[in-house]
Enzyme design. Sequence first.
Site, PDB file in Angstrom:
ATOM      1  N   ALA A 199      -4.878   7.839  -4.228  1.00 32.34           N
ATOM      2  CA  ALA A 199      -2.883   7.406  -4.499  1.00 32.34           C
ATOM      3  C   ALA A 199      -3.400   5.606  -4.802  1.00 32.34           C
ATOM      4  O   ALA A 199      -2.768   4.710  -3.778  1.00 32.34           O
ATOM      5  CB  ALA A 199      -1.871   7.509  -3.318  1.00 32.34           C
TER       6      ALA A 199
ATOM      7  N   THR B  31       0.805  -1.729  -0.046  1.00 32.63           N
ATOM      8  CA  THR B  31       0.068   0.043  -0.237  1.00 32.63           C
ATOM      9  C   THR B  31       1.312   0.899  -0.318  1.00 32.63           C
ATOM     10  O   THR B  31       2.312   0.900  -0.607  1.00 32.63           O
ATOM     11  CB  THR B  31      -1.023  -0.204   1.341  1.00 32.63           C
ATOM     12  OG1 THR B  31      -1.927   0.837   0.669  1.00 32.63           O
ATOM     13  CG2 THR B  31       0.106  -0.084   2.491  1.00 32.63           C
ATOM     14  N   ASN B  32       0.634   2.203   0.550  1.00 33.13           N
ATOM     15  CA  ASN B  32       1.372   3.248   0.358  1.00 33.13           C
ATOM     16  C   ASN B  32       0.100   4.249   1.585  1.00 33.13           C
ATOM     17  O   ASN B  32      -0.513   4.332   2.146  1.00 33.13           O
ATOM     18  CB  ASN B  32       1.051   4.060  -0.860  1.00 33.13           C
ATOM     19  CG  ASN B  32      -0.208   4.717  -1.115  1.00 33.13           C
ATOM     20  OD1 ASN B  32      -1.097   5.043  -1.241  1.00 33.13           O
ATOM     21  ND2 ASN B  32      -1.044   3.956  -2.640  1.00 33.13           N
ATOM     22  N   HIS B  33       1.178   5.303   1.469  1.00 30.96           N
ATOM     23  CA  HIS B  33       1.185   6.246   2.789  1.00 30.96           C
ATOM     24  C   HIS B  33      -0.400   7.667   2.737  1.00 30.96           C
ATOM     25  O   HIS B  33      -0.721   8.419   3.066  1.00 30.96           O
ATOM     26  CB  HIS B  33       1.757   8.193   3.176  1.00 30.96           C
ATOM     27  CG  HIS B  33       2.846   6.798   3.761  1.00 30.96           C
ATOM     28  ND1 HIS B  33       3.240   6.631   4.859  1.00 30.96           N
ATOM     29  CD2 HIS B  33       4.404   6.609   2.882  1.00 30.96           C
ATOM     30  CE1 HIS B  33       4.924   5.778   5.561  1.00 30.96           C
ATOM     31  NE2 HIS B  33       4.802   6.313   3.894  1.00 30.96           N
TER      32      HIS B  33
END
Length: 416
Positions: free
Chosen positions: A293, A207-209
């Site tokens: 995102a 995943t991402n922030h």
Amino acid sequence: MLSDKRIIVGVSGGIAAYKTAALVSALKQAGADIQVLMTENAEKFVGRITFEALSGHRVITDTFDSEEYIIPHISVAKPADLFMVAPATANIIAKLACGIADDALTSTFIASDCIKIVVPAMNVKMYENPATQENIEKLRDHGVIVLEPDSGHLAEGIFAKGKMPEPSVLYRFIEYYISRGRDLEGKKVVITAGPTRERLDPVRFITNHSTGKMGYALAKAAAARGADTVLISGPVNELSDNVNNAVLTGEKSAEGVITPIGARKIEIESAEDMLEAVKKEYKDADCVIMAAAVADFRPASVAEDKIKKEDSGEEKTILELERTEDILSWLGKHKKKGQKLVGFSMETKDLLENSEKKLKKKNADMIIANNLKTPGAGFGTDTNVVTVIKADEITELPIMKKEEIADEILDEVFGI
Ligand code: CTP
């Protein structure tokens, strides 16, 4: 959003009256001018001094308030933006539905032509009683917004419907109805938000922030301005209804997001799920905003069982990834007539050059670009520093709250 707004809060005699004190406090902190009206019975639950201290104004109960030398229901009602009755007992609902005006609260309610919201809170049997239900319907027919009570632990010691929603929820309803007008009524806006999760095995994912703050701010603004708002959201940290006043009023940063009132939320997990949801919703949309995102790659295969380290290399292992579909590009290829497509571009260098490339390549109408290295911009912050890029125009915006940027983007999209 609420500064300089004038709000009347009517309190009738229910145990939930103590929660209204927290609501008044939040509204006051947000800069609203609050006038509290109490019924005589309400004063048996919470003293008027509490509301006077929190609102900074004298509480009015009596229609013939000799101390103020005014006719309260006329002078109070006239300039208000919104009137909320919380808690509203079965008795007060019956009076308001029938036009009975026998105290300051009921007289002022009838004399007001602002947005009116009634918040029922009572015993479940009283709420379900056909007379109460008929009165609620009557109020709705008169254009009054009547909220649904929550289910929960009632004062009688049972778990049932009848509880007044938390003050933070009431605050958000007020914000939703009172905001800057319904200039997007009749428009459909689809917004994606948050990260996606790409599964590797039953316990792991990539995943991402992204926290979802920008997408949620866009959905809040679109819904409050009357648009049919669809929020397609990846996994985010959703705050509870008990969020404190400082977070609610934006004074303090929160570690999560709140689903906006009035937005239809579709929860998804992966980039593929997001694409499917977008395909279902985009056709009749006037605008699609890709604030999510989205992962560019996902594991080429998802293991059915947990991957054991013994099955991988001793020191290193290689993870095979495959490209996900670019949702914005897909939308660019399937764009409907008159539809506006907005993308975001997060860069750490060559912001303008890379973002202009994305605008063309993805056939978008607008790219909202930001440099992750700029202070006050990027993931998790309440502010952002963005440049709005269109084919014929580039506009740099100063540092702003994400909620303000949301309104700027919508103004830009709809030419307001
Ligand atoms: N986007 C998308 N689908 C993807 C990846 C990105 O729809 N699979 C959208 C994002 O929601 C955003 C825009 O494309 O609106 C740009 O995303 P960004 O990550 O900045 O750029 P990429 O196109 O992914 O390119 P790169 O990561 O190489 O900068």
